[in-house]
Scaffold this motif. Structure first.
Motif, PDB file in Angstrom:
ATOM      1  N   TYR A 165       0.853  -1.195   0.000  1.00  0.00           N
ATOM      2  CA  TYR A 165       0.000   0.000   0.000  1.00  0.00           C
ATOM      3  C   TYR A 165       0.875   1.226   0.000  1.00  0.00           C
ATOM      4  O   TYR A 165       1.945   1.239   0.596  1.00  0.00           O
ATOM      5  N   TYR A 166       0.401   2.255  -0.641  1.00  0.00           N
ATOM      6  CA  TYR A 166       1.055   3.568  -0.564  1.00  0.00           C
ATOM      7  C   TYR A 166       0.073   4.546   0.068  1.00  0.00           C
ATOM      8  O   TYR A 166      -1.135   4.365  -0.017  1.00  0.00           O
TER       9      TYR A 166
ATOM     10  N   THR B 190      -3.468   3.817  -1.633  1.00  0.00           N
ATOM     11  CA  THR B 190      -3.426   3.153  -2.941  1.00  0.00           C
ATOM     12  C   THR B 190      -2.941   1.734  -2.706  1.00  0.00           C
ATOM     13  O   THR B 190      -1.874   1.522  -2.153  1.00  0.00           O
ATOM     14  N   LYS B 191      -3.757   0.767  -3.119  1.00  0.00           N
ATOM     15  CA  LYS B 191      -3.345  -0.635  -3.025  1.00  0.00           C
ATOM     16  C   LYS B 191      -2.608  -0.963  -4.316  1.00  0.00           C
ATOM     17  O   LYS B 191      -3.246  -1.257  -5.334  1.00  0.00           O
ATOM     18  N   ALA B 192      -1.299  -0.871  -4.300  1.00  0.00           N
ATOM     19  CA  ALA B 192      -0.543  -1.159  -5.522  1.00  0.00           C
ATOM     20  C   ALA B 192      -0.493  -2.658  -5.775  1.00  0.00           C
ATOM     21  O   ALA B 192      -0.616  -3.119  -6.902  1.00  0.00           O
TER      22      ALA B 192
ATOM     23  N   ASP C 262      -4.950  -4.471 -11.416  1.00  0.00           N
ATOM     24  CA  ASP C 262      -5.267  -3.837 -10.126  1.00  0.00           C
ATOM     25  C   ASP C 262      -4.586  -4.548  -8.955  1.00  0.00           C
ATOM     26  O   ASP C 262      -5.208  -4.763  -7.911  1.00  0.00           O
TER      27      ASP C 262
ATOM     28  N   GLY D  26      -0.082   1.051 -14.154  1.00  0.00           N
ATOM     29  CA  GLY D  26      -0.724   1.194 -12.846  1.00  0.00           C
ATOM     30  C   GLY D  26      -1.192  -0.116 -12.238  1.00  0.00           C
ATOM     31  O   GLY D  26      -1.761  -0.142 -11.146  1.00  0.00           O
TER      32      GLY D  26
ATOM     33  N   ASN E 178      -5.969   8.177   2.475  1.00  0.00           N
ATOM     34  CA  ASN E 178      -5.747   8.220   1.030  1.00  0.00           C
ATOM     35  C   ASN E 178      -4.805   7.073   0.663  1.00  0.00           C
ATOM     36  O   ASN E 178      -3.619   7.248   0.496  1.00  0.00           O
TER      37      ASN E 178
END
Ligand SMILES: Nc1ncnc2c1ncn2[C@@H]1O[C@H](COP(=O)(O)OP(=O)(O)O)[C@@H](O)[C@H]1O
Ligand SMILES: [Mg+2]
Length: 255
Positions: free
Chosen positions: A13-14, A21-23, A219, A44, A19
């Motif tokens: 995660y970032y 983002t699950k990278a 994703d 992405g 806020n």
């Protein structure tokens, strides 16, 4: 076959709680010795994040990554650079040769900083240079050799320390089709003849068709996996295109 790389429930995660983002969202797979594996996915989808975590450049938020049974998520900060030098090989998009060093010195670089005796280094450099057909240009500087020879030099440098795993993020990304094909031929021969284990991220179906197995990311998940087996490269290429079509989206702007 012996597993070289094992990824268990890796997540990355970032950002922060508000806020996030699950990278990478729970990925597990393994790579055996002598495999040549491609990772594909749209921009992405998490390819670089995954590769950076395997490279020990970044650390996962959860899960484990084993390289030859060593949990690399547990390696201490001050030991990481040494671990990387001794166990991993990298092929960069722009080859990253040092202009002020000869081809020989560029190839030898990793060994020089590992404090290996110079006669042994010379022997090893000559041996990989022969395997890659660049023994006659060892005393030249990068500006004196062709693009293809630079590629070979970058590949020789990546395997000089017999890394357990060779990592490449979009190695053909900046190349024209002829240079791409030359690089892919080299990677394939390093895999077939030197039994190098290679993990290559690419958005290019042509590049991926040189591998033996392709994992598709979407994703931060593994969406699909296909194996070349006895198929011809052309058949495998078409199969890759079929999966990309399933993945959907505009793959012409993937990075
Ligand atoms: N350092 C970072 N900080 C915040 N978000 C990041 C960072 N690196 C990647 N991401 C995000 O993680 C996701 C995966 O990115 P990345 O691994 O670069 O994908 P790919 O290489 O497949 O294009 C994207 O949504 C991206 O914006
Ligand atoms: Mg990327």
């Amino acid at each position: 076959m012996k597993q070289i790389l094992r990824i268990e429930h890796m997540e990355k995660y970032y950002g922060n709680k508000n806020n996030i983002t699950k990278a990478i969202a729970d990925i597990s797979f393994h790579v055996c010795k002598g495999e040549f594996v491609g990772i594909m996915g749209a921009s992405g989808s998490g390819k670089t994040t995954l590769l950076n975590c395997i490279s020990t450049i970044d650390t996962p938020s959860a899960g484990h990554i084993f390289l030859d049974d060593v949990d690399i998520t547990e390696i201490k900060e001050k030991e990481i650079a040494k671990f990387r030098r001794e166990n991993l090989g990298f092929i960069f998009q722009d080859f990253n040769l040092l202009d002020t060093l000869t081809i020989h010195e560029n190839i030898a670089f990793a060994l020089t900083i590992n404090h290996i005796a110079s006669e042994k280094i010379d022997k090893q450099v000559l041996s990989v240079a022969k395997q890659l057909g660049i023994e006659s240009i060892l005393n030249k500087f990068p500006y004196e050799v062709s693009g293809g020879q630079k590629q070979r030099c970058a590949c020789a440098r990546a395997i000089i320390n017999s890394p357990k795993l060779l990592l490449a993020d979009e190695p053909t990304g900046a190349l024209d089709s002829r240079s791409s094909q030359m690089l892919l031929d080299i990677l394939q021969s390093m895999n077939n003849e030197l039994n190098a284990t290679i993990l290559m991220v690419t958005h290019d179906a042509f590049a991926a068709s040189y591998t033996k197995r392709v994992l598709f990311l979407q994703d931060g998940h593994i969406f699909n996996e296909i194996i070349r087996g006895e198929k011809t490269r052309k058949q495998f290429f078409n199969e890759i295109l079929d999966v990309l079509a399933l993945l959907g989206g505009d793959l012409s702007n993937v990075r």
